[in-house]
Design a protein around this motif. Sequence first.
Motif, PDB file in Angstrom:
ATOM      1  N   GLU A 158       0.819  -1.212   0.000  1.00 41.91           N
ATOM      2  CA  GLU A 158       0.000   0.000   0.000  1.00 41.91           C
ATOM      3  C   GLU A 158       0.851   1.261   0.000  1.00 41.91           C
ATOM      4  OE1 GLU A 158      -4.303   1.060   1.936  1.00 41.91           O
ATOM      5  OE2 GLU A 158      -2.823   0.058   3.206  1.00 41.91           O
ATOM      6  N   GLU A 159       1.962   1.230   0.741  1.00 40.00           N
ATOM      7  CA  GLU A 159       2.828   2.404   0.847  1.00 40.00           C
ATOM      8  C   GLU A 159       3.536   2.733  -0.458  1.00 40.00           C
ATOM      9  OE1 GLU A 159       5.300   1.239   4.083  1.00 40.00           O
ATOM     10  OE2 GLU A 159       3.748   1.609   5.605  1.00 40.00           O
ATOM     11  N   GLN A 160       3.730   1.719  -1.318  1.00 38.68           N
ATOM     12  CA  GLN A 160       4.443   1.944  -2.580  1.00 38.68           C
ATOM     13  C   GLN A 160       3.528   2.324  -3.739  1.00 38.68           C
ATOM     14  OE1 GLN A 160       7.844  -0.577  -3.797  1.00 38.68           O
ATOM     15  NE2 GLN A 160       7.169  -1.938  -2.163  1.00 38.68           N
ATOM     16  N   PHE A 161       2.243   2.050  -3.589  1.00 43.53           N
ATOM     17  CA  PHE A 161       1.322   2.262  -4.707  1.00 43.53           C
ATOM     18  C   PHE A 161       1.064   3.757  -4.918  1.00 43.53           C
ATOM     19  CE2 PHE A 161      -2.885   2.226  -6.808  1.00 43.53           C
ATOM     20  CZ  PHE A 161      -2.555   1.433  -7.888  1.00 43.53           C
ATOM     21  N   THR A 162       1.145   4.189  -6.176  1.00 43.73           N
ATOM     22  CA  THR A 162       0.955   5.601  -6.512  1.00 43.73           C
ATOM     23  C   THR A 162       0.022   5.731  -7.722  1.00 43.73           C
ATOM     24  OG1 THR A 162       2.816   5.625  -8.054  1.00 43.73           O
ATOM     25  CG2 THR A 162       3.297   6.161  -5.732  1.00 43.73           C
ATOM     26  N   LYS A 174      -6.379  -5.759 -12.390  1.00 46.61           N
ATOM     27  CA  LYS A 174      -5.891  -6.074 -11.046  1.00 46.61           C
ATOM     28  C   LYS A 174      -4.397  -5.771 -10.988  1.00 46.61           C
ATOM     29  CE  LYS A 174      -7.293  -9.678  -8.707  1.00 46.61           C
ATOM     30  NZ  LYS A 174      -7.513 -11.078  -8.264  1.00 46.61           N
ATOM     31  N   ILE A 175      -3.988  -5.043  -9.959  1.00 48.93           N
ATOM     32  CA  ILE A 175      -2.576  -4.691  -9.803  1.00 48.93           C
ATOM     33  C   ILE A 175      -2.072  -5.286  -8.487  1.00 48.93           C
ATOM     34  CG2 ILE A 175      -0.889  -2.831  -9.728  1.00 48.93           C
ATOM     35  CD1 ILE A 175      -2.936  -1.060 -11.176  1.00 48.93           C
ATOM     36  N   SER A 176      -1.185  -6.253  -8.599  1.00 47.88           N
ATOM     37  CA  SER A 176      -0.614  -6.927  -7.430  1.00 47.88           C
ATOM     38  C   SER A 176       0.843  -6.502  -7.281  1.00 47.88           C
ATOM     39  CB  SER A 176      -0.747  -8.446  -7.604  1.00 47.88           C
ATOM     40  OG  SER A 176      -0.446  -9.120  -6.415  1.00 47.88           O
ATOM     41  N   HIS A 177       1.573  -7.197  -6.434  1.00 44.30           N
ATOM     42  CA  HIS A 177       2.973  -6.841  -6.189  1.00 44.30           C
ATOM     43  C   HIS A 177       3.806  -8.109  -6.021  1.00 44.30           C
ATOM     44  CE1 HIS A 177       6.552  -5.025  -4.370  1.00 44.30           C
ATOM     45  NE2 HIS A 177       6.096  -3.850  -4.784  1.00 44.30           N
ATOM     46  N   GLU A 218       4.714  -5.887 -16.036  1.00 47.22           N
ATOM     47  CA  GLU A 218       5.507  -5.596 -14.836  1.00 47.22           C
ATOM     48  C   GLU A 218       5.905  -4.124 -14.811  1.00 47.22           C
ATOM     49  OE1 GLU A 218       9.105  -7.632 -12.247  1.00 47.22           O
ATOM     50  OE2 GLU A 218       8.545  -8.454 -14.205  1.00 47.22           O
ATOM     51  N   ILE A 219       5.635  -3.452 -13.712  1.00 43.26           N
ATOM     52  CA  ILE A 219       5.918  -2.021 -13.561  1.00 43.26           C
ATOM     53  C   ILE A 219       6.833  -1.840 -12.351  1.00 43.26           C
ATOM     54  CG2 ILE A 219       4.914   0.263 -13.224  1.00 43.26           C
ATOM     55  CD1 ILE A 219       2.250  -0.987 -14.317  1.00 43.26           C
ATOM     56  N   SER A 243       8.326  -4.991  -7.846  1.00 45.78           N
ATOM     57  CA  SER A 243       7.538  -4.497  -8.973  1.00 45.78           C
ATOM     58  C   SER A 243       6.050  -4.713  -8.728  1.00 45.78           C
ATOM     59  CB  SER A 243       7.917  -5.238 -10.266  1.00 45.78           C
ATOM     60  OG  SER A 243       9.287  -5.147 -10.530  1.00 45.78           O
ATOM     61  N   PHE A 244       5.256  -3.872  -9.392  1.00 42.48           N
ATOM     62  CA  PHE A 244       3.818  -4.109  -9.438  1.00 42.48           C
ATOM     63  C   PHE A 244       3.524  -4.920 -10.696  1.00 42.48           C
ATOM     64  CE2 PHE A 244       3.703  -0.626  -6.408  1.00 42.48           C
ATOM     65  CZ  PHE A 244       2.702  -1.049  -5.538  1.00 42.48           C
TER      66      PHE A 244
END
Length: 338
Positions: free
Chosen positions: A6-10, A51-54, A94-95, A101-102
């Motif tokens: 959560e802290e990395q998601f922008t 869907k964006i996971s990590h 992959e981002i 990476s997300f």
Amino acid sequence: MIREIEEQFTEEILTEAIKRFDINNDTVRSLGGYESFVYEYQKNNAFFILKISHTIRRSRYNIRGEIEFLNFLSNKGLAVSNAVPSTRGNMVEEIAAENGSFLAISYEMSLGKEVSDEDWNESLYEKWGEFLGKIHHATKGYEWSNPAFKRHAWDQEVQLKAEKYLRPDDVMISILKERLTKLTSLPKSKDTYGLTHTDFHQSNFYLHNGDIYLFDFDDCGYTYFVNDIGITLYYALSYPFKEFENKTEYYKLFFRHFMKGYLKENTIQEEEIVYLQDSIKLRHALLYIYFHQANDVSNLDEESMNWLKELQRVAASDDPMLPIDFVQEFKSIYNSIH
């Protein structure tokens, strides 16, 4: 949501994912998400899921394994939500992020509607069991195309690493080990163990013309079939979409019709049913660990702390969570159809 994710998601991560799947930003709507960021969008008059996971949770190859299993079940005629490629032709985009990476994936929106209290009846229970029986029967013939795509085993889930999230003196660490030891004493064979959904609860499927349309295979992994049944029973019996005055009678009614449907499509032995209460209790314990993983428990209000203590008490108890003799009920069901 895991705090490190959560802290990395922008917004930039979301914008990049939208770009790679050529999505009109005006059609994007957040659906929240428990372990991933989930969005709905529209394209060519159809609806899809982004869907964006990590990589903290899943690797790129791990998600490829999920998609391959989805395709396998779809080819077997099961109504599941298929994945769709990005503009680059990739099933997983992959981002890069600050730590890892997300991973962005898109799926067709499942047909149908959410389950409601009006749908909560014997017909649904039986169709539910039948669908799970079909998955268990089909997976006996499943082989991954690439060893790298092989999904994780149930006892490798991150929430089972209790020492990482709980205080060293938390009784749940030893309790969890006991429950795992008991469940892993079951023999493994193609008739008792395989790749399956592992999260088949009432919020992970829609009803389309009365039939189940299953989605969210994010947690699919290798487990005992009886454990997979236990996961479904935990949610269906503990959190029904309808209130029942006599809960014990409801438990029996659900189990009878669910297993009647299941036994139409797959076989299971009484010796496996013995472990159902342990599987249900294990799922309850995992919620306790997940809460620690996702929250700062040193800063809880009184209500949340009391809820957490009660969760721990029930999970640690040797008493069955649900007042039902699954083995006796199973015998009755089995004898009635043979």
